[in-house]
Design an enzyme around this catalytic site. Structure first.
Site, mmCIF file in Angstrom:
data_model
loop_
_atom_site.group_PDB
_atom_site.id
_atom_site.type_symbol
_atom_site.label_atom_id
_atom_site.label_comp_id
_atom_site.label_asym_id
_atom_site.label_seq_id
_atom_site.Cartn_x
_atom_site.Cartn_y
_atom_site.Cartn_z
ATOM 1 N N GLN A 258 0.839 -1.207 0.000
ATOM 2 C CA GLN A 258 0.000 0.000 0.000
ATOM 3 C C GLN A 258 0.870 1.252 0.000
ATOM 4 O O GLN A 258 0.629 2.202 -0.739
ATOM 5 C CB GLN A 258 -0.883 -0.011 1.251
ATOM 6 C CG GLN A 258 -1.932 1.054 1.267
ATOM 7 C CD GLN A 258 -2.888 0.886 0.113
ATOM 8 O OE1 GLN A 258 -3.320 -0.211 -0.197
ATOM 9 N NE2 GLN A 258 -3.198 1.960 -0.558
ATOM 10 N N HIS A 261 2.358 3.109 -3.226
ATOM 11 C CA HIS A 261 1.517 3.872 -4.141
ATOM 12 C C HIS A 261 1.926 5.333 -4.218
ATOM 13 O O HIS A 261 1.974 5.933 -5.282
ATOM 14 C CB HIS A 261 0.060 3.852 -3.659
ATOM 15 C CG HIS A 261 -0.731 2.749 -4.287
ATOM 16 N ND1 HIS A 261 -0.959 2.685 -5.622
ATOM 17 C CD2 HIS A 261 -1.346 1.680 -3.749
ATOM 18 C CE1 HIS A 261 -1.677 1.609 -5.885
ATOM 19 N NE2 HIS A 261 -1.928 0.980 -4.769
ATOM 20 N N GLU A 326 -10.423 2.126 2.897
ATOM 21 C CA GLU A 326 -10.658 1.725 1.507
ATOM 22 C C GLU A 326 -10.481 0.198 1.403
ATOM 23 O O GLU A 326 -11.313 -0.488 0.840
ATOM 24 C CB GLU A 326 -9.638 2.460 0.635
ATOM 25 C CG GLU A 326 -9.745 2.162 -0.836
ATOM 26 C CD GLU A 326 -8.589 2.755 -1.622
ATOM 27 O OE1 GLU A 326 -7.610 3.234 -1.007
ATOM 28 O OE2 GLU A 326 -8.663 2.719 -2.867
ATOM 29 N N HIS A 327 -9.362 -0.298 1.938
ATOM 30 C CA HIS A 327 -9.104 -1.742 1.948
ATOM 31 C C HIS A 327 -9.000 -2.214 3.397
ATOM 32 O O HIS A 327 -8.274 -1.598 4.182
ATOM 33 C CB HIS A 327 -7.770 -2.076 1.269
ATOM 34 C CG HIS A 327 -7.626 -1.516 -0.109
ATOM 35 N ND1 HIS A 327 -6.943 -0.347 -0.376
ATOM 36 C CD2 HIS A 327 -8.085 -1.964 -1.295
ATOM 37 C CE1 HIS A 327 -6.977 -0.114 -1.680
ATOM 38 N NE2 HIS A 327 -7.674 -1.066 -2.264
ATOM 39 N N ASP A 360 -6.873 -5.865 -6.278
ATOM 40 C CA ASP A 360 -6.471 -4.734 -7.128
ATOM 41 C C ASP A 360 -6.496 -5.112 -8.605
ATOM 42 O O ASP A 360 -6.840 -4.317 -9.460
ATOM 43 C CB ASP A 360 -5.036 -4.295 -6.793
ATOM 44 C CG ASP A 360 -4.961 -3.486 -5.520
ATOM 45 O OD1 ASP A 360 -6.021 -3.057 -5.035
ATOM 46 O OD2 ASP A 360 -3.839 -3.283 -5.015
ATOM 47 N N HIS A 419 -52.078 21.750 -9.740
ATOM 48 C CA HIS A 419 -51.911 20.325 -9.440
ATOM 49 C C HIS A 419 -53.274 19.710 -9.087
ATOM 50 O O HIS A 419 -53.638 18.645 -9.583
ATOM 51 C CB HIS A 419 -50.964 20.122 -8.244
ATOM 52 C CG HIS A 419 -49.518 20.151 -8.607
ATOM 53 N ND1 HIS A 419 -48.902 21.254 -9.142
ATOM 54 C CD2 HIS A 419 -48.551 19.197 -8.500
ATOM 55 C CE1 HIS A 419 -47.629 20.986 -9.345
ATOM 56 N NE2 HIS A 419 -47.392 19.740 -8.971
#
Ligand code: NAD
Length: 428
Positions: A258, A261, A326-327, A360, A419
């Site tokens: 991770q 990245h 996220e993960h 991924d 209406h």
């Protein structure tokens, strides 16, 4: 390099406040310059695209469209094993997303009343694929395939040109494998502007998806409403929950995968075992030495990485749910028994043979996931993101007559005479 924090006395994420408060913050300067780019493209179309491409990408482009011949040539030049792996990944991603397809439904509520919901795919979708060092062919598959499965009519991809005016070959091969209809070599906020407004060469789309840098994110935020967007992706993150049975080498490797990245990426381990905490920290040091993106990893881990020791698995799950990663990797003895305790997470990886890269690239679920705690309310990109729903109503005369007074009453309370009249007129 990675700090160990003791949270055995606390149950909240306060201890990680500094780490969680990260991300590219859009400044007013960036918003201002992106607004100028958007206005320029809206006014001058392709001419503005050419100017901005020269200014920001340092290359003159005459024709933004990447020809089918160029795409075919790139595909043929790619390493054969890479193409085979991408095709197998595509099959898995396709199968998984097909399970998300929903059918239009229609119901006969009672005699003379029919209600329903129609599902229709969007007609045109634009996919932004980042250039530079973050040129990820897997992102092409993950963004295009759900749109294809949904039945989107036309998928248009934009990606920045390289300095020589060409496009990354792996990205073009991925576009061919995913079934992208058209590729344009233009990037940044100007590409988002072109997709949102249309230019002489690039058609206007209904939705723009895909990650990008701060200019791309700001542009997407600004065009939202004119077109739909997926989400604003922040820097990536993983949270691993580990008990005393976890393998420290695997856990360390996953934290590092991770961290490589981005310097803003965040890798957090929450463990019930002080021994595992120490062993993982040691392994992180050892494994980092062998990795090519070592500098990025070291910065990411020292700024936004942490190993947190907690008292119990329940405390670890509380941490996970508050952070809404996220993960989320569950490196515990019985990962399946924890599923019911997970409330907020983009993607969940169970057990020691389900590392994040499996998701991924390959397993099938989407890798475009909610970041920065937004898993509290956002979901992974999927088929639903490319589908619109329309509701369907049918009442016959008898049924409308039975409910007319209720409708008229509500319309009158809202002061909307016309209406009320639209119902009354049918029974005069
Ligand atoms: P990019 O394609 O997002 O941006 C490049 C473009 O930015 C260029 O084409 C240029 O036109 C524009 N630009 C550069 N400087 C500018 C300036 N000063 N003013 C206006 N425009 C300017 O590629 P990138 O820069 O390599 O960034 C990729 C980003 O995407 C990274 O932040 C990466 O973390 C992110 N990413 C995220 C994911 C994810 O799934 N979350 C996946 C891949 C990439």
């Amino acid at each position: 390099m990675i700090k160990i924090l003791d949270a055995t006395g606390e149950g909240s994420t306060e201890i990680l406040k500094d780490i969680l408060d990260r991300g590219d913050k859009e400044s007013s300067d960036i918003t201002k310059s992106v607004m100028e780019i958007l206005a320029g493209v809206e006014k001058d179309g392709d001419t503005a695209l050419k100017e901005f491409t020269k200014k920001f990408d340092g290359v003159e482009i005459d024709d933004f469209l990447v020809s089918q011949d160029e795409i075919e040539a790139a595909y043929l030049q790619c390493d054969e094993d890479f193409i085979k792996a991408m095709k197998r990944a595509k099959d898995n991603i396709w199968d998984y997303h097909q399970k998300q397809l929903k059918e239009s439904w229609i119901t006969n509520k009672s005699s003379g009343i029919i209600l329903g919901q129609l599902y229709n795919p969007m007609e045109k979708v634009g996919i932004y694929v980042p250039g530079g060092t973050a040129a990820y062919p897997s992102s092409v598959l993950m963004n295009a395939i759900p749109a294809k499965v949904a039945g989107v009519g036309k998928i248009i991809m934009v990606t920045p040109p390289l300095k020589d005016g060409t496009v990354n070959k792996n990205i073009l091969a991925a576009a061919r494998i995913a079934g992208v209809d058209k590729v344009y070599k233009v990037g940044g906020a100007q590409a988002v502007a072109a997709l949102a407004n249309g230019t002489q060469t690039i058609g206007k789309v209904d939705k723009i998806v895909g990650p990008g840098n701060i200019y791309v994110a700001a542009a997407k935020r600004l065009v939202f409403g004119k077109v739909d967007i997926d989400m604003i992706a922040g820097p990536s993150e993983v949270l691993i929950v580990a008990d005393e049975t976890a393998n420290p080498r695997y856990v360390a490797a996953d934290l590092l995968s991770q961290a490589e990245h981005d310097v803003l990426a965040s890798s957090i381990l929450v463990t019930t075992s002080p021994e595992i905490a120490k062993e993982v920290a040691k392994e992180v040091e050892i494994q980092t030495k062998t990795l090519s993106r070592r500098e990025i990893i070291e910065k990411s881990l020292s700024d936004y990485g942490a190993i947190v020791v907690v008292k119990s698995l329940d405390d670890a799950m509380k941490f996970a749910n508050e952070i809404a990663p996220e993960h989320l990797e569950m490196a515990v003895k019985d990962p399946f028994s924890t599923i019911g305790k997970i409330k907020n997470a983009g993607a969940i990886f169970l057990g020691e043979y389900s590392p994040e890269p499996l998701g991924d690239y390959f397993a099938g679920p989407n890798h475009t996931l909610p970041t920065s705690g937004t898993a509290r309310f956002f979901s992974p990109l999927g088929v639903d993101d490319f589908v619109k729903k329309s509701s369907l109503v049918y009442y016959d005369r008898k049924n409308l007559e039975q409910v007319k007074d209720d409708i008229i009453k509500i319309a009158q309370k809202e002061g909307l005479d016309a209406h009320a009249n639209s119902v009354e007129v049918r029974f005069e």
